[in-house]
Design a protein around this motif. Structure first.
Motif, PDB file in Angstrom:
ATOM      1  N   ARG A   1       0.848  -1.193   0.000  1.00 31.13           N
ATOM      2  CA  ARG A   1       0.000   0.000   0.000  1.00 31.13           C
ATOM      3  C   ARG A   1       0.888   1.249   0.000  1.00 31.13           C
ATOM      4  NH1 ARG A   1      -4.105   0.190   4.584  1.00 31.13           N
ATOM      5  NH2 ARG A   1      -2.292  -0.401   5.789  1.00 31.13           N
TER       6      ARG A   1
ATOM      7  N   GLU B   1       1.903   2.849   3.386  1.00 25.37           N
ATOM      8  CA  GLU B   1       2.930   2.168   4.175  1.00 25.37           C
ATOM      9  C   GLU B   1       4.315   2.724   3.863  1.00 25.37           C
ATOM     10  OE1 GLU B   1       2.420  -1.961   3.253  1.00 25.37           O
ATOM     11  OE2 GLU B   1       0.443  -2.027   4.162  1.00 25.37           O
TER      12      GLU B   1
ATOM     13  N   CYS C   1      -4.170   4.959   1.370  1.00 35.23           N
ATOM     14  CA  CYS C   1      -4.422   3.855   2.301  1.00 35.23           C
ATOM     15  C   CYS C   1      -5.085   2.664   1.614  1.00 35.23           C
ATOM     16  CB  CYS C   1      -5.249   4.313   3.487  1.00 35.23           C
ATOM     17  SG  CYS C   1      -6.983   4.647   3.098  1.00 35.23           S
ATOM     18  N   GLN C   2      -5.656   2.889   0.454  1.00 30.31           N
ATOM     19  CA  GLN C   2      -6.359   1.830  -0.268  1.00 30.31           C
ATOM     20  C   GLN C   2      -5.596   1.334  -1.496  1.00 30.31           C
ATOM     21  OE1 GLN C   2      -9.576   0.599   0.819  1.00 30.31           O
ATOM     22  NE2 GLN C   2      -8.637   1.655   2.545  1.00 30.31           N
ATOM     23  N   CYS C   3      -4.793   2.181  -2.067  1.00 29.50           N
ATOM     24  CA  CYS C   3      -4.120   1.912  -3.328  1.00 29.50           C
ATOM     25  C   CYS C   3      -2.847   1.092  -3.122  1.00 29.50           C
ATOM     26  CB  CYS C   3      -3.799   3.252  -3.967  1.00 29.50           C
ATOM     27  SG  CYS C   3      -3.131   3.126  -5.609  1.00 29.50           S
ATOM     28  N   ARG C   4      -2.698   0.043  -3.916  1.00 29.82           N
ATOM     29  CA  ARG C   4      -1.507  -0.812  -3.865  1.00 29.82           C
ATOM     30  C   ARG C   4      -0.780  -0.764  -5.202  1.00 29.82           C
ATOM     31  NH1 ARG C   4      -1.862  -4.426   0.455  1.00 29.82           N
ATOM     32  NH2 ARG C   4      -3.891  -4.431   1.467  1.00 29.82           N
TER      33      ARG C   4
END
Length: 95
Positions: free
Chosen positions: A22, A25, A81-84
């Motif tokens: 993510r 992170e 926070c949602q995107c990888r």
């Protein structure tokens, strides 16, 4: 394990990460100015602008799409926070 390259232009830092990481992170680890509140995709605080490599990112979930719309985000904006990052390379900056 497949690797990906993520560049944070606000701090001129590029890191190699495992595919599936993510954005938020790595943002925390490199000191990027991407802020966050809930880390759950509800608040929209971690709005991030994708400069390059959008095709290497995960598809937005229904929740992410809703929060982006509520925050009048642009076409190249995502929630960190949602995107990888799934592979390849991407460049991002705080939105």
């Amino acid at each position: 394990m497949e690797k990906a390259t993520l560049t944070f232009t606000d701090v001129a830092t590029t890191v190699t990460v495992p595919a599936g990481t993510r954005i938020i992170e790595m943002s925390e680890k490199v000191g990027s100015g991407i802020t966050y509140g809930c880390r759950e995709g509800e608040c929209g605080t971690c709005l991030t602008h994708v400069i390059e490599g959008a095709e290497n990112l995960s598809e937005p979930s229904v929740l992410e799409l809703r929060v982006l719309a509520e925050n009048m985000a642009g076409r190249k904006d995502r929630l960190a926070c949602q995107c990888r990052i799934l592979g390849g390379a991407a460049k991002v900056r705080p939105g």
